[in-house]
Design a protein around this motif. Sequence first.
Motif, PDB file in Angstrom:
ATOM      1  N   GLY A 227       0.773  -1.230   0.000  1.00 29.49           N
ATOM      2  CA  GLY A 227       0.000   0.000   0.000  1.00 29.49           C
ATOM      3  C   GLY A 227       0.803   1.278   0.000  1.00 29.49           C
ATOM      4  O   GLY A 227       0.224   2.372   0.119  1.00 29.49           O
ATOM      5  N   ALA A 228       2.133   1.190  -0.149  1.00 26.08           N
ATOM      6  CA  ALA A 228       2.955   2.393  -0.127  1.00 26.08           C
ATOM      7  C   ALA A 228       2.731   3.230  -1.392  1.00 26.08           C
ATOM      8  O   ALA A 228       2.416   2.692  -2.455  1.00 26.08           O
ATOM      9  CB  ALA A 228       4.429   2.014  -0.007  1.00 26.08           C
ATOM     10  N   LEU A 229       2.889   4.533  -1.260  1.00 24.28           N
ATOM     11  CA  LEU A 229       2.811   5.482  -2.381  1.00 24.28           C
ATOM     12  C   LEU A 229       1.563   5.270  -3.257  1.00 24.28           C
ATOM     13  O   LEU A 229       1.659   5.010  -4.457  1.00 24.28           O
ATOM     14  CB  LEU A 229       4.066   5.368  -3.244  1.00 24.28           C
ATOM     15  N   PRO A 230       0.379   5.399  -2.686  1.00 23.31           N
ATOM     16  CA  PRO A 230      -0.847   5.184  -3.473  1.00 23.31           C
ATOM     17  C   PRO A 230      -0.984   6.157  -4.640  1.00 23.31           C
ATOM     18  O   PRO A 230      -1.692   5.866  -5.611  1.00 23.31           O
ATOM     19  CB  PRO A 230      -1.975   5.384  -2.453  1.00 23.31           C
ATOM     20  N   GLN A 231      -0.285   7.292  -4.574  1.00 18.13           N
ATOM     21  CA  GLN A 231      -0.351   8.260  -5.674  1.00 18.13           C
ATOM     22  C   GLN A 231       0.279   7.727  -6.957  1.00 18.13           C
ATOM     23  O   GLN A 231       0.086   8.312  -8.039  1.00 18.13           O
ATOM     24  CB  GLN A 231       0.330   9.573  -5.270  1.00 18.13           C
ATOM     25  N   ASN A 232       1.029   6.621  -6.855  1.00 18.24           N
ATOM     26  CA  ASN A 232       1.667   6.036  -8.036  1.00 18.24           C
ATOM     27  C   ASN A 232       0.904   4.838  -8.603  1.00 18.24           C
ATOM     28  O   ASN A 232       1.390   4.182  -9.526  1.00 18.24           O
ATOM     29  CB  ASN A 232       3.096   5.593  -7.698  1.00 18.24           C
ATOM     30  N   LEU A 233      -0.274   4.573  -8.079  1.00 21.53           N
ATOM     31  CA  LEU A 233      -1.020   3.402  -8.539  1.00 21.53           C
ATOM     32  C   LEU A 233      -1.328   3.457 -10.035  1.00 21.53           C
ATOM     33  O   LEU A 233      -1.387   2.426 -10.701  1.00 21.53           O
ATOM     34  CB  LEU A 233      -2.335   3.268  -7.749  1.00 21.53           C
ATOM     35  N   HIS A 234      -1.487   4.658 -10.575  1.00 19.02           N
ATOM     36  CA  HIS A 234      -1.823   4.790 -11.997  1.00 19.02           C
ATOM     37  C   HIS A 234      -0.671   4.347 -12.896  1.00 19.02           C
ATOM     38  O   HIS A 234      -0.866   4.067 -14.081  1.00 19.02           O
ATOM     39  CB  HIS A 234      -2.203   6.237 -12.316  1.00 19.02           C
ATOM     40  N   LYS A 235       0.542   4.275 -12.344  1.00 23.10           N
ATOM     41  CA  LYS A 235       1.703   3.859 -13.124  1.00 23.10           C
ATOM     42  C   LYS A 235       1.842   2.339 -13.202  1.00 23.10           C
ATOM     43  O   LYS A 235       2.642   1.830 -13.980  1.00 23.10           O
ATOM     44  CB  LYS A 235       2.983   4.433 -12.515  1.00 23.10           C
ATOM     45  N   ALA A 236       1.081   1.621 -12.390  1.00 22.05           N
ATOM     46  CA  ALA A 236       1.203   0.162 -12.325  1.00 22.05           C
ATOM     47  C   ALA A 236       0.518  -0.502 -13.510  1.00 22.05           C
ATOM     48  O   ALA A 236      -0.483   0.007 -14.040  1.00 22.05           O
ATOM     49  CB  ALA A 236       0.604  -0.353 -11.021  1.00 22.05           C
ATOM     50  N   ASP A 237       1.060  -1.655 -13.909  1.00 16.98           N
ATOM     51  CA  ASP A 237       0.381  -2.482 -14.911  1.00 16.98           C
ATOM     52  C   ASP A 237      -0.703  -3.320 -14.246  1.00 16.98           C
ATOM     53  O   ASP A 237      -1.754  -3.581 -14.844  1.00 16.98           O
ATOM     54  CB  ASP A 237       1.390  -3.425 -15.588  1.00 16.98           C
ATOM     55  N   LEU A 238      -0.424  -3.739 -13.011  1.00 16.74           N
ATOM     56  CA  LEU A 238      -1.339  -4.597 -12.261  1.00 16.74           C
ATOM     57  C   LEU A 238      -1.410  -4.106 -10.822  1.00 16.74           C
ATOM     58  O   LEU A 238      -0.388  -3.705 -10.248  1.00 16.74           O
ATOM     59  CB  LEU A 238      -0.845  -6.050 -12.268  1.00 16.74           C
ATOM     60  N   VAL A 239      -2.597  -4.161 -10.233  1.00 18.12           N
ATOM     61  CA  VAL A 239      -2.780  -3.789  -8.831  1.00 18.12           C
ATOM     62  C   VAL A 239      -3.490  -4.947  -8.130  1.00 18.12           C
ATOM     63  O   VAL A 239      -4.592  -5.342  -8.530  1.00 18.12           O
ATOM     64  CB  VAL A 239      -3.606  -2.492  -8.681  1.00 18.12           C
ATOM     65  N   LEU A 240      -2.855  -5.504  -7.103  1.00 18.32           N
ATOM     66  CA  LEU A 240      -3.412  -6.623  -6.359  1.00 18.32           C
ATOM     67  C   LEU A 240      -4.014  -6.125  -5.057  1.00 18.32           C
ATOM     68  O   LEU A 240      -3.378  -5.354  -4.323  1.00 18.32           O
ATOM     69  CB  LEU A 240      -2.317  -7.659  -6.070  1.00 18.32           C
ATOM     70  N   VAL A 241      -5.229  -6.593  -4.756  1.00 19.30           N
ATOM     71  CA  VAL A 241      -5.955  -6.141  -3.569  1.00 19.30           C
ATOM     72  C   VAL A 241      -6.418  -7.357  -2.779  1.00 19.30           C
ATOM     73  O   VAL A 241      -6.971  -8.306  -3.354  1.00 19.30           O
ATOM     74  CB  VAL A 241      -7.171  -5.278  -3.978  1.00 19.30           C
ATOM     75  N   GLY A 242      -6.203  -7.328  -1.462  1.00 18.95           N
ATOM     76  CA  GLY A 242      -6.653  -8.444  -0.633  1.00 18.95           C
ATOM     77  C   GLY A 242      -6.255  -8.237   0.812  1.00 18.95           C
ATOM     78  O   GLY A 242      -5.459  -7.347   1.135  1.00 18.95           O
ATOM     79  N   VAL A 243      -6.801  -9.070   1.694  1.00 16.45           N
ATOM     80  CA  VAL A 243      -6.459  -8.974   3.115  1.00 16.45           C
ATOM     81  C   VAL A 243      -5.048  -9.505   3.332  1.00 16.45           C
ATOM     82  O   VAL A 243      -4.424 -10.063   2.430  1.00 16.45           O
ATOM     83  CB  VAL A 243      -7.476  -9.751   3.985  1.00 16.45           C
ATOM     84  N   SER A 244      -4.553  -9.342   4.533  1.00 17.73           N
ATOM     85  CA  SER A 244      -3.199  -9.769   4.865  1.00 17.73           C
ATOM     86  C   SER A 244      -3.012 -11.271   4.672  1.00 17.73           C
ATOM     87  O   SER A 244      -3.887 -12.069   4.996  1.00 17.73           O
ATOM     88  CB  SER A 244      -2.895  -9.405   6.328  1.00 17.73           C
ATOM     89  N   ARG A 245      -1.858 -11.655   4.121  1.00 18.11           N
ATOM     90  CA  ARG A 245      -1.432 -13.046   3.898  1.00 18.11           C
ATOM     91  C   ARG A 245      -2.213 -13.739   2.784  1.00 18.11           C
ATOM     92  O   ARG A 245      -2.452 -14.943   2.831  1.00 18.11           O
ATOM     93  CB  ARG A 245      -1.521 -13.887   5.181  1.00 18.11           C
ATOM     94  N   THR A 246      -2.588 -12.988   1.768  1.00 17.07           N
ATOM     95  CA  THR A 246      -3.189 -13.605   0.580  1.00 17.07           C
ATOM     96  C   THR A 246      -2.175 -13.654  -0.566  1.00 17.07           C
ATOM     97  O   THR A 246      -2.551 -13.665  -1.739  1.00 17.07           O
ATOM     98  CB  THR A 246      -4.462 -12.853   0.136  1.00 17.07           C
ATOM     99  N   SER A 247      -0.899 -13.645  -0.222  1.00 16.02           N
ATOM    100  CA  SER A 247       0.214 -13.803  -1.183  1.00 16.02           C
ATOM    101  C   SER A 247       0.414 -12.598  -2.084  1.00 16.02           C
ATOM    102  O   SER A 247       0.945 -12.730  -3.181  1.00 16.02           O
ATOM    103  CB  SER A 247       0.014 -15.060  -2.050  1.00 16.02           C
TER     104      SER A 247
END
Length: 376
Positions: A227-247
Amino acid sequence: MQCLCPRASGGVVAAIRAEAGAKVSIKSRGSAQLQRWARARRARTLINQKSNSNAAGVLDREGAKSDESDRDDDRGEEEDDDRAGGKSVFMVSDGTGWTVDHSVHAALGQFEHCLTDRGCAVNTHLFSEVNDIDRLMGVIRQAGAEGAILVYTLADPAMAEAAKRACQMLAVPHLDILGPITDALGSHLNVIPLGLPRGAPGRKSTLSKQYFKRIEAVDFTIKQDDGALPQNLHKADLVLVGVSRTSKTPLSTYLAQMGYKVANVPLVLGIEAPKELFQIDQDKIYGLTIDPTFLRSIRAARYRHLGLGKETKSSYFDMEHIRTELQYSGELFKKNPTWPVIEVTGKAIEETAAVILRIYHERKNKYVIPRISKRY
């Protein structure tokens, strides 16, 4: 152990050397080093086969026997053979061995119903950087002595042909993984292959655009972890979302090494997801979910790894809290139906990554039939 006549082996080496057009003289070299390697590999196999209670004792006995057998190879080999079990697979490569190793282990996955303690144990042995006839012949002689099958990826056609001829003369079962597909691609492209292993003079520099792309992707992914630097999310090719320990982190790292910029955003009960997550291209986002019981066992193992016992009071691996967390993430996924939700329970990182990349390429290229595509 089966013994090959030195005279016969020498004749095989000479014949193969002549057919391969080798220009260097092959010295008569003993295979004591290979035999010591084989004993060490068998020792590791025995450790895996024995219970934890006596594994250390097996290792000590094998180590002591290895030292003694330097003075008396024949006696040590006989004792090793009596105690080692399973069929051997020799994997030979003129490079790192990544291709042959992954190919063999992918194929072995089709025999998981009988491997190890179920009747057909298999011992795999990787020989990398085999780029001269002398060492290749030594490995093949050892394969014949141990009754192993030889699987190889040798880019040099002369080396591959030498391996084939030697295996035929010594009656060693063998399989060339790289040759047939290289020949087929050469015919399809109407281009003669280089016949050089990776890193050899004449090969394209490893510092290619793809290399720098991977370095940039890994650097980006590390900075965007958890979750660091959320302002850079638009630069990502892929964004993974999930609770803790979902790899999320290991999956992100794996994808980054393939050249994809990946960010991962943890979903924490009671904390709103960053607003930037809903402002970027929603096709980039992938939800990860997991079975609550499986997740609890992972979190409990994590606590033990950190040296925290069961007496530690925490909701982190409390089943009711875990169910509530997963319910919260599930509701968020339902509110955002464009996010594919991937079940990671019991899946290897590679399996989850394959699902994500298939969807990513399907969306990007609008394929009718889903596929994962790359341009070389």
